[in-house]
Design an enzyme around this catalytic site. Structure first.
Site, PDB file in Angstrom:
ATOM      1  N   ARG A  82       0.814  -1.207   0.000  1.00 54.85           N
ATOM      2  CA  ARG A  82       0.000   0.000   0.000  1.00 54.85           C
ATOM      3  C   ARG A  82       0.854   1.267   0.000  1.00 54.85           C
ATOM      4  O   ARG A  82       0.334   2.368  -0.183  1.00 54.85           O
ATOM      5  CB  ARG A  82      -0.926   0.025   1.216  1.00 54.85           C
ATOM      6  CG  ARG A  82      -2.159  -0.855   1.108  1.00 54.85           C
ATOM      7  CD  ARG A  82      -3.178  -0.362   0.079  1.00 54.85           C
ATOM      8  NE  ARG A  82      -3.590   1.022   0.296  1.00 54.85           N
ATOM      9  CZ  ARG A  82      -4.583   1.392   1.081  1.00 54.85           C
ATOM     10  NH1 ARG A  82      -5.270   0.499   1.753  1.00 54.85           N
ATOM     11  NH2 ARG A  82      -4.907   2.669   1.205  1.00 54.85           N
ATOM     12  N   LYS A  83       2.142   1.139   0.264  1.00 61.60           N
ATOM     13  CA  LYS A  83       3.014   2.297   0.315  1.00 61.60           C
ATOM     14  C   LYS A  83       3.522   2.636  -1.085  1.00 61.60           C
ATOM     15  O   LYS A  83       3.382   1.852  -2.030  1.00 61.60           O
ATOM     16  CB  LYS A  83       4.181   2.053   1.272  1.00 61.60           C
ATOM     17  CG  LYS A  83       3.753   1.592   2.655  1.00 61.60           C
ATOM     18  CD  LYS A  83       2.754   2.543   3.292  1.00 61.60           C
ATOM     19  CE  LYS A  83       2.399   2.154   4.719  1.00 61.60           C
ATOM     20  NZ  LYS A  83       1.507   0.996   4.802  1.00 61.60           N
ATOM     21  N   ILE A  84       4.159   3.808  -1.227  1.00 65.77           N
ATOM     22  CA  ILE A  84       4.580   4.262  -2.557  1.00 65.77           C
ATOM     23  C   ILE A  84       5.663   3.352  -3.129  1.00 65.77           C
ATOM     24  O   ILE A  84       5.667   3.058  -4.322  1.00 65.77           O
ATOM     25  CB  ILE A  84       5.050   5.726  -2.492  1.00 65.77           C
ATOM     26  CG1 ILE A  84       3.864   6.621  -2.146  1.00 65.77           C
ATOM     27  CG2 ILE A  84       5.654   6.166  -3.830  1.00 65.77           C
ATOM     28  CD1 ILE A  84       4.199   8.085  -2.052  1.00 65.77           C
TER      29      ILE A  84
END
Length: 377
Positions: free
Chosen positions: A179-181
């Protein structure tokens, strides 16, 4: 369907992982060391210690600050539950503080409101990539004699006072969840400037050994290791680090794209009463890991009704950030938890809109059209 989030993974990551497999070194090894060095440099820290998740990074940060039973640690309730859980891992008690309405972050005032003689540390979150006021909160924590642990799970690429969000932090924890960049599948990092603490963190993540497995295998002679303290198996693999190195090279472009998409959302949503989009604080710039909006009563439709309308239109959105103090796992702290009106408002009235590298201008217009229709505009 327009997804809420899509990780940016391509052929380069696949090749890097395959090369790690072909090398025969798939556990923690040379690629992990390179990833640590590169990531620390990218966020303005002296040292990086790769671990298995941001949750384990937070746990180790509390361990090296000797937080334990009888201690209290101030945390935002408005955060993924791992922030509070890490406090319980060391036997301490999480104390929930409220946040500011604009960014969803702890402030000097909200922390001071729940501080007590038992407070030993503060875990401050750069919420959804929106940086908290690092200068103000770091200065206050130092004056109070408290350890400040920065939960930078979502903050890779964010800036505060012209520097990366983690630069100057006594200790910060980062996430590489999908879910992180940038992602390594699962994985995390601790960054800090203290060399002695970094050395201990490396031991703690690897069973407390005084010499790493990589160093043992690299030696031409047998090495007899010692185990200096009871510790953990929180290692990152070289396969993950290989992917992470490619991902890190993409970070500037990904952040630039997300900022452009966020600016476009703000343009499209301007003039829509009752719908307030997250914006950058005056002292920093978000990486827009998440783009969330607050739905106020004057909008004409509630948050849950909006989620339903978006889903019916083939658009995936999410509830706003959770409030840990409302979860069953923390019901035992209800009697001692101070009122958290802003936290409860944000978790009740906010939602996260799609934002990722595949999102097009046409997608954004379609999303905002649904929002306007739900409000009868």
């Amino acid at each position: 369907m327009i997804p809420v989030m899509v990780p940016m993974l391509g052929e380069e990551e696949a090749q890097a992982a395959a090369e790690a497999v072909r090398s025969g070194w798939v556990a923690q090894g040379p690629r992990v060391a390179r990833f640590e060095e590169a990531f620390a440099a990218a966020v303005g820290a002296g040292h990086g210690v790769a671990v298995s998740s941001c949750t384990t990074a937070l746990h180790l940060a509390l361990v090296v600050h000797a937080v334990g039973p009888g201690d209290e640690v101030i945390v935002p309730s408005l955060s993924f539950i791992a922030t509070a859980n890490a406090v319980r891992y060391v036997g301490a008690t999480p104390v929930f503080a409220d946040v500011d309405l604009a960014g969803g972050n702890l402030t000097v005032e909200t922390v001071d409101a729940v501080r007590s003689g038992a407070t030993r540390a503060v875990i401050a979150v750069h919420q959804g990539g929106v940086p908290f006021d690092t200068v103000a909160l770091r200065k206050a924590a130092e004056g109070w004699g408290l350890a400040l642990i920065e939960d930078a799970a979502c903050a890779a690429g964010s800036t505060a006072y012209g520097a990366p969000a983690g630069a100057g932090a006594a200790i910060a924890a980062w996430s590489f969840h999908p879910r992180k960049i940038i992602t390594t599948g699962e994985g995390g990092m601790v960054t800090l400037d203290d060399a002695e603490q970094a050395a201990r963190l490396r031991r703690l993540r690897e069973h407390g050994m005084n010499v790493s497995a990589a160093d043992r295998h690299a030696s031409s002679r047998p090495v007899q290791e010692s185990y200096l303290e009871t510790a953990y198996n929180y290692r990152m693999t070289d396969i993950q680090a290989a992917v992470g190195l490619v991902q890190l090279s993409r970070l500037p472009a990904l952040v630039a794209q997300r900022r452009a998409l966020a600016a476009r959302y703000q343009e499209l949503l301007a003039g829509l009463p009752g719908l307030t989009a997250v914006t950058d604080p005056p002292y920093g710039q978000s990486n827009h890991q998440s783009f969330w909006v607050r739905v106020d009563p004057e909008f004409g439709a509630g948050r849950d009704a909006l989620l339903d309308a978006l889903a019916d239109a083939g658009i995936s959105a999410r509830h706003g950030i959770m409030a840990a103090h409302l979860e069953p796992a923390y019901a035992d702290l209800a009697a001692r938890t101070a009122p958290l009106p802003v936290t409860e408002r944000l978790t009740r009235d906010s939602l996260i809109l799609p934002l990722h590298h595949r999102l097009t201008g046409a997608d954004q217009e379609r999303i905002v059209t649904v929002l306007r229709a739900a409000a009868g505009r």
